[in-house]
Design a protein around this motif. Structure first.
Motif, short mmCIF file in Angstrom:
data_model
loop_
_atom_site.label_atom_id
_atom_site.label_comp_id
_atom_site.label_asym_id
_atom_site.label_seq_id
_atom_site.Cartn_x
_atom_site.Cartn_y
_atom_site.Cartn_z
N TYR A 102 -17.80 44.85 -13.72
CA TYR A 102 -18.41 43.52 -13.80
C TYR A 102 -17.47 42.47 -13.22
O TYR A 102 -16.25 42.63 -13.25
CB TYR A 102 -18.69 43.15 -15.26
N PHE A 133 -15.94 48.16 -18.01
CA PHE A 133 -16.22 48.70 -19.34
C PHE A 133 -17.20 49.85 -19.20
O PHE A 133 -18.23 49.71 -18.52
CB PHE A 133 -16.86 47.63 -20.24
N GLY A 134 -16.89 50.96 -19.83
CA GLY A 134 -17.83 52.08 -19.86
C GLY A 134 -18.23 52.56 -18.48
O GLY A 134 -19.38 52.95 -18.26
N LYS A 136 -13.77 43.06 -14.68
CA LYS A 136 -13.68 43.87 -15.91
C LYS A 136 -14.44 45.17 -15.70
O LYS A 136 -15.54 45.17 -15.14
CB LYS A 136 -14.30 43.13 -17.11
N PRO A 161 -27.64 45.62 -21.09
CA PRO A 161 -26.22 45.91 -21.32
C PRO A 161 -25.56 44.97 -22.32
O PRO A 161 -24.67 45.38 -23.05
CB PRO A 161 -25.60 45.74 -19.93
N ASP A 162 -25.97 43.70 -22.35
CA ASP A 162 -25.27 42.75 -23.23
C ASP A 162 -26.03 42.44 -24.51
O ASP A 162 -25.64 41.55 -25.27
CB ASP A 162 -24.94 41.46 -22.46
N ARG A 215 -16.70 38.31 -13.75
CA ARG A 215 -16.95 37.12 -14.57
C ARG A 215 -16.58 35.90 -13.74
O ARG A 215 -15.44 35.78 -13.28
CB ARG A 215 -16.08 37.16 -15.83
#
Lengths: 303, 271
Positions: free
Chosen positions: A142, A137-138, A135, A69-70, A144
């Motif tokens: 997630y 995303f998509g 967060k 993913p990252d 953090r």
């Protein structure tokens, strides 16, 4: 039972008896392959058998940046346990102690056929002591967590499958330890290329195969004396005169098909090496077919 | 397989409410039934404003737009609406899923309290993009909004969840009172972005930024979360996202209201 003979290697007309398990798959990434691998190895250490470790875990395969993913290099890890509660407990303990702590890592779920979810970041987030940040995303969620080298990013939940199978196995027998180890290592190498399976024991190999029960109270498993070469004259041994060493490969997979493919790859590798350089015989462990509903018959997995 | 087509006969002489023209509301209706649907403005009905060509997919196409078209795609739960022109206020308000594509400009309160789905505006959007109306507590709660042009004041006001991307200049105080979520501003900024934001992330890509005193410099960092956002922005076709793969300056704020929010900027853009 009648034995088959393939390239000079005897294959017992036997079967591996395997069990339903719960499993999850993770992707661990880091700045470089070294630290992704280090986190994965630490997390899957002491995870050889559910009997004593709570779960069985191992590295499925390494991933390139295009597969994570990252965009960083990563490792795909599989975890197996006998219950959802135990899998959840082991997941949090192992990611919390071994991945969160490793420099630069992040941890994500890897796509699984099951729909059920286990908590990961959703539980570990409290380590952030109020500074954790959510967060999305998509369509993925997630967390953090601020840590001393920056941030630990962790997916909130990961998938779990109930279709997993644990306890697929091959028993490899030969005339001496060197040849048996060579044959077993060849099998481990080729099984390693099969997706969705792990071999949880050290280097994929177990030398202390066990039987159910013991003459001592409190022990649920003890040495499989029928396969111990130093006892073959003293017990009801499964070993012939020519056998002096035995090793086993245990295979856990996300699906029964994956376990079958892994066993097929392992048999092919041992057979290809032949009896002079490798093993004389291939067998499989079972409990008479009464305990596990997955039966992998060696005769159906021949190359 | 074809879309329902609503061809504009002439610009309406009053504001019209198009919230009833969403894919799920047209399912199973005859062309006569659709043309008789009210527009909630006087006695005007759909057939008075549009000529209709029936379709057989959950896709609606408005051939011609108007700044008097309010609530286009409001409460939409599936399918796709394309407007070949501009729309009025509250386009996509409370939309839950599907895609709304406005090929012109949108008025104020576009994507107001959006819950899910994808809103794309090729032109500019008015003030309070994604924001709540007066008296409502929270703004956008999910989904993605992409505005290729500029936006009016207070884009992303009370943003709670979801992603807003603005290509052009943003008006005063973008991301005001943010609760969470992500607001990406690619163009010039005015006023004080993030004024009174509690949590959430404002990303300034290419803006010349002078931080307000209530945003504290936390240094430059290579953030994994920024890479995840970059991947999502690249998937959405936002070209400048690659800047997020380098280190970003992180400012924590607004300290006036707890300081759990943040502004990311490219390190070189801090004045």
């Amino acid at each position: 039972m009648r034995r088959l003979n393939v390239n000079g290697v005897a294959v017992e007309n036997s079967f591996a008896e395997a069990f339903d398990m719960r499993a999850t798959a993770l992707i661990i990434t880091a700045e470089n392959r070294k630290w992704a691998r280090q986190a994965a190895m630490t997390m899957t250490g002491f995870a050889t058998s559910v009997i004593g470790c709570g779960c069985e875990a191992g590295v499925d395969r390494e991933l390139t940046g295009t597969e994570t993913p990252d965009g960083r290099p990563g490792v795909r890890v599989l975890l197996f346990a006998v219950s959802t509660a135990e899998l959840q407990k082991q997941l949090l303990a192992r990611v919390g102690q071994c991945v969160l702590t490793a420099p630069g890592t992040a941890c994500y779920g890897s796509a699984l056929p099951g729909e059920e979810k286990l908590k990961l970041g959703a539980a570990l987030r409290y380590f952030g002591d109020g500074w954790q940040i959510s967060k999305k995303f998509g369509g993925r969620h997630y967390w953090r967590l601020p840590v001393m080298d920056g941030e630990f990013v962790c997916e909130a939940t990961v998938g779990m499958t109930k279709s997993a199978v644990g306890g697929g196995n091959l028993i490899i027998l030969g005339a001496n330890g060197r040849n048996v180890l060579d044959a077993t290592e060849a099998a481990v190498r080729d099984i390693g290329a099969v997706p969705d399976v792990i071999m949880p024991f050290p280097g994929g190999i177990v030398r202390s195969g066990s039987k159910v029960g013991s003459r001592y109270k409190g022990l649920i498993a003890s040495t499989n004396d029928a396969y111990c070469p130093t006892l073959k004259g003293a017990v009801a041994s499964k070993l012939g005169r020519e056998i002096a060493s035995v090793l086993e490969i245990v295979i856990d997979g996300l699906t029964p098909e994956a376990v079958g493919e892994a066993m097929r790859a392992g048999i092919a590798a041992v057979v290809a090496l032949g009896p002079k350089k490798g093993a004389l015989r291939i067998d499989a462990g079972n409990y008479g077919g009464k305990l596990g509903r997955h039966h992998f018959h060696l005769r159906t997995l021949l190359p | 397989m074809s879309a329902f087509v609503f061809r504009l006969k002439q610009d309406p002489d009053r504001r019209v409410d198009l919230s009833g023209l969403v894919p799920e509301a047209l399912r199973g209706r005859s062309d006569k039934a659709i043309t008789r649907l009210p527009l909630n403005t006087g006695k005007l009905r759909v057939g008075d404003v549009f000529s209709l060509r029936m379709g057989d997919t959950p896709q609606l196409r408005f051939e011609g737009g108007s700044e008097r078209f309010d609530l286009v795609g409001a409460n939409m739960a599936s399918g796709e609406i394309i407007v070949e022109g501009s729309v009025g206020e509250q386009a996509g308000r409370l939309m839950r899923a599907g895609k709304l594509h406005i090929q012109g400009d949108a008025g104020p309160f576009a994507a107001s309290r959006l819950k899910g789905g994808h809103v794309e505006i090729d032109g500019d959007a008015g003030a309070r993009l994604g924001a709540p109306l007066a008296g409502e507590m929270a703004g956008m709660a999910g989904g993605v909004v992409i505005v290729h042009g500029g936006v009016g004041a207070r884009a992303g006001d009370r943003l709670r969840r979801g992603l807003i991307v603005v290509g052009g200049t943003s008006g005063e105080d973008a991301g005001s009172r943010m609760i969470a979520g992500t607001l990406v501003l690619q163009g010039k900024i005015t006023g004080t972005p993030g004024r009174l934001m509690r949590r959430g992330t404002i990303v300034l890509l290419g803006a010349d930024y002078s931080p307000s005193p209530t945003f504290l410099d936390c240094g430059s960092h290579l953030l994994v979360a920024a890479s995840l956002l970059a991947a999502e922005l690249e998937r959405l076709g936002v070209g400048s996202a690659r800047r997020l793969r380098r280190s970003v300056r992180r400012l924590a704020g607004d300290m006036a209201v707890g300081g759990k929010g943040e502004i990311w900027i490219s390190s070189s853009d801090l004045r």
